[in-house]
Scaffold this active site. Sequence first.
Site, PDB file in Angstrom:
ATOM      1  N   SER A  42      -6.434   7.075  -5.116  1.00 35.01           N
ATOM      2  CA  SER A  42      -5.530   8.153  -5.505  1.00 35.01           C
ATOM      3  C   SER A  42      -4.623   7.711  -6.640  1.00 35.01           C
ATOM      4  O   SER A  42      -3.913   6.696  -6.522  1.00 35.01           O
ATOM      5  CB  SER A  42      -4.634   8.548  -4.322  1.00 35.01           C
ATOM      6  N   HIS A  73      -7.595  12.720  -7.930  1.00 34.80           N
ATOM      7  CA  HIS A  73      -9.002  12.275  -7.968  1.00 34.80           C
ATOM      8  C   HIS A  73      -9.757  13.217  -8.901  1.00 34.80           C
ATOM      9  O   HIS A  73      -9.965  14.386  -8.570  1.00 34.80           O
ATOM     10  CB  HIS A  73      -9.625  12.309  -6.565  1.00 34.80           C
ATOM     11  N   HIS A  95     -13.311  11.611   0.945  1.00 38.36           N
ATOM     12  CA  HIS A  95     -12.625  11.229   2.183  1.00 38.36           C
ATOM     13  C   HIS A  95     -13.142  12.106   3.319  1.00 38.36           C
ATOM     14  O   HIS A  95     -13.472  13.279   3.097  1.00 38.36           O
ATOM     15  CB  HIS A  95     -11.112  11.447   2.061  1.00 38.36           C
ATOM     16  N   TYR A  97     -11.343  13.396   5.590  1.00 41.54           N
ATOM     17  CA  TYR A  97     -10.423  14.516   5.857  1.00 41.54           C
ATOM     18  C   TYR A  97     -10.711  15.722   4.956  1.00 41.54           C
ATOM     19  O   TYR A  97     -10.237  16.828   5.223  1.00 41.54           O
ATOM     20  CB  TYR A  97      -8.948  14.089   5.744  1.00 41.54           C
ATOM     21  N   GLU A  98     -11.504  15.515   3.885  1.00 42.75           N
ATOM     22  CA  GLU A  98     -11.885  16.657   3.037  1.00 42.75           C
ATOM     23  C   GLU A  98     -12.983  17.485   3.710  1.00 42.75           C
ATOM     24  O   GLU A  98     -13.366  18.540   3.212  1.00 42.75           O
ATOM     25  CB  GLU A  98     -12.386  16.166   1.677  1.00 42.75           C
ATOM     26  N   ALA A 125      -4.629   3.785  -2.568  1.00 38.00           N
ATOM     27  CA  ALA A 125      -3.192   3.914  -2.332  1.00 38.00           C
ATOM     28  C   ALA A 125      -3.002   3.789  -0.821  1.00 38.00           C
ATOM     29  O   ALA A 125      -3.767   4.382  -0.064  1.00 38.00           O
ATOM     30  CB  ALA A 125      -2.715   5.271  -2.817  1.00 38.00           C
ATOM     31  N   MET A 228      -6.578   6.051   4.014  1.00 37.34           N
ATOM     32  CA  MET A 228      -7.556   7.025   4.526  1.00 37.34           C
ATOM     33  C   MET A 228      -8.928   6.864   3.862  1.00 37.34           C
ATOM     34  O   MET A 228      -9.666   7.833   3.725  1.00 37.34           O
ATOM     35  CB  MET A 228      -7.037   8.449   4.308  1.00 37.34           C
ATOM     36  N   SER A 229      -9.249   5.654   3.431  1.00 31.63           N
ATOM     37  CA  SER A 229     -10.512   5.478   2.695  1.00 31.63           C
ATOM     38  C   SER A 229     -11.001   4.035   2.840  1.00 31.63           C
ATOM     39  O   SER A 229     -10.593   3.300   3.727  1.00 31.63           O
ATOM     40  CB  SER A 229     -10.295   5.810   1.206  1.00 31.63           C
ATOM     41  N   ASN A 252       4.055   3.567  -0.488  1.00 33.75           N
ATOM     42  CA  ASN A 252       5.174   3.989   0.375  1.00 33.75           C
ATOM     43  C   ASN A 252       5.192   3.042   1.559  1.00 33.75           C
ATOM     44  O   ASN A 252       4.179   2.400   1.839  1.00 33.75           O
ATOM     45  CB  ASN A 252       4.955   5.436   0.880  1.00 33.75           C
ATOM     46  N   HIS A 266       2.378  13.023  -0.378  1.00 32.82           N
ATOM     47  CA  HIS A 266       1.381  12.665  -1.401  1.00 32.82           C
ATOM     48  C   HIS A 266       2.020  12.566  -2.798  1.00 32.82           C
ATOM     49  O   HIS A 266       1.565  11.779  -3.632  1.00 32.82           O
ATOM     50  CB  HIS A 266       0.246  13.697  -1.393  1.00 32.82           C
TER      51      HIS A 266
HETATM   52  O1  LIG Z   1      -8.312   7.537  -2.015  1.00 36.42           O
HETATM   53  P1  LIG Z   1      -7.105   6.815  -1.502  1.00 36.42           P
HETATM   54  O2  LIG Z   1      -7.363   6.055  -0.258  1.00 36.42           O
HETATM   55  O3  LIG Z   1      -6.444   5.970  -2.566  1.00 36.42           O
HETATM   56  O4  LIG Z   1      -6.034   7.950  -1.162  1.00 36.42           O
HETATM   57  C1  LIG Z   1      -4.877   7.768  -0.350  1.00 36.42           C
HETATM   58  C2  LIG Z   1      -5.170   8.228   1.039  1.00 36.42           C
HETATM   59  C3  LIG Z   1      -5.079   9.724   0.888  1.00 36.42           C
HETATM   60  O5  LIG Z   1      -6.248  10.235   0.303  1.00 36.42           O
HETATM   61  C4  LIG Z   1      -3.963   9.899  -0.050  1.00 36.42           C
HETATM   62  C5  LIG Z   1      -2.668  10.093   0.657  1.00 36.42           C
HETATM   63  O6  LIG Z   1      -1.608  10.236  -0.261  1.00 36.42           O
HETATM   64  O7  LIG Z   1      -3.909   8.663  -0.815  1.00 36.42           O
HETATM   65  N1  LIG Z   2      -2.698   6.831   6.293  1.00 37.46           N
HETATM   66  C1  LIG Z   2      -1.968   6.646   5.209  1.00 37.46           C
HETATM   67  N2  LIG Z   2      -2.537   6.739   4.006  1.00 37.46           N
HETATM   68  C2  LIG Z   2      -1.750   6.547   2.924  1.00 37.46           C
HETATM   69  N3  LIG Z   2      -2.052   6.561   1.625  1.00 37.46           N
HETATM   70  C3  LIG Z   2      -0.922   6.319   0.937  1.00 37.46           C
HETATM   71  N4  LIG Z   2       0.106   6.141   1.774  1.00 37.46           N
HETATM   72  C4  LIG Z   2      -0.397   6.269   3.024  1.00 37.46           C
HETATM   73  C5  LIG Z   2       0.198   6.184   4.325  1.00 37.46           C
HETATM   74  O1  LIG Z   2       1.388   5.955   4.500  1.00 37.46           O
HETATM   75  N5  LIG Z   2      -0.653   6.381   5.377  1.00 37.46           N
END
Ligand SMILES: O=P(O)(O)O[C@@H]1C[C@H](O)[C@@H](CO)O1
Ligand SMILES: Nc1nc2[nH]cnc2c(=O)[nH]1
Length: 300
Positions: A42, A73, A95, A97-98, A125, A228-229, A252, A266
């Site tokens: 991200s 993305h 992802h 979740y999509e 991220a 989440m990835s 964060n 986000h």
């Molecule tokens: O694709 P990533 O893992 O970098 O994205 C992170 C996880 C979620 O998709 C999103 C949450 O802000 O960022």
């Molecule tokens: N699950 C999760 N994914 C993230 N992606 C960026 N920050 C976070 C977070 O705090 N938790």
Amino acid sequence: MATTATTAPAAHRCSYEDYEATADWLRSQTEQRPKVAIICGSGLGGLAEQLENRVVIPYKDIPNFPQTTVEGHQGQLVFGTLEGHQCVCMQGRFHTYEGYDVYKVTYPVRVFSLLGVRTLVVTNAAGGLNSSFSVGDIMLIKDHINMPGLVGNNPLCGPNDDRFGVRFPCMSDAYDRDLLALAQQTAEGQGIGAFVHQGVYCMVGGPTFESIAEGRALRTLGADAVGMSTALEVVVARHCGLRVLGFSLITNMVVTDYDSTLKANHAEVLDTTLMRTQDLQGLVRGILAQMPVDPEDLYK
Ligand SMILES: O=P(O)(O)O[C@@H]1C[C@H](O)[C@@H](CO)O1
Ligand SMILES: Nc1nc2[nH]cnc2c(=O)[nH]1
């Protein structure tokens, strides 16, 4: 009869011929033959802009490819050269979740393997769980906790295709130790060692950020960062024998204190990527500059 994640209907899995069709189509679009694939997290797609001799292919044009639906993305493959390496960059990943299943999320990794890619670089991220981390730190991933995989939602579930890899792949060596050492050494050489750490990434399903109890539980489990990835992509990459190097940008800190008024979002995630994207790009470039073009020559 109801199906579970471990017995996903064959229609949801992809056949060897599907992956081959995509790889063949990509070969017909460019003469470039990448050995390194980079999956941009991200807000981290800027790395793809650094490639020379770019050939850009939108996901919507690629047979069997899913589409990205998340802000930050872009949704295109970028072929090109970076520090002497032929690369293919995913400017945007998929992802669960999509709404994509684990087979679709990891689809590009097997296609890259068929294209001849030998090294996978993943970025993401992530929320920081380790209390010694700060927002903007870079974590070199030394291991992962594949939460979806642990409960049976693993992209290797289903009949094994031996043309990709073995039925029971090892994951204790998922993140290449030589590349990790090279990354650490490069970070120090670039003077950014103070905010580059090593740690364990935990993948959860999302799209919710963690509750306080979940954040505390993940920390207790040994995770330094959560996102989440990544873990599913790495599992598939290791199954087909790719070397993996992974980076989490701590965008964060996960809230683990009931007195805190902080709320993960986000927008904050994307803002932090802006702050550190140059450092991360410089680090990846620095590592590639020292990595032999033929992975067989690594550290000979
Ligand atoms: O694709 P990533 O893992 O970098 O994205 C992170 C996880 C979620 O998709 C999103 C949450 O802000 O960022
Ligand atoms: N699950 C999760 N994914 C993230 N992606 C960026 N920050 C976070 C977070 O705090 N938790």
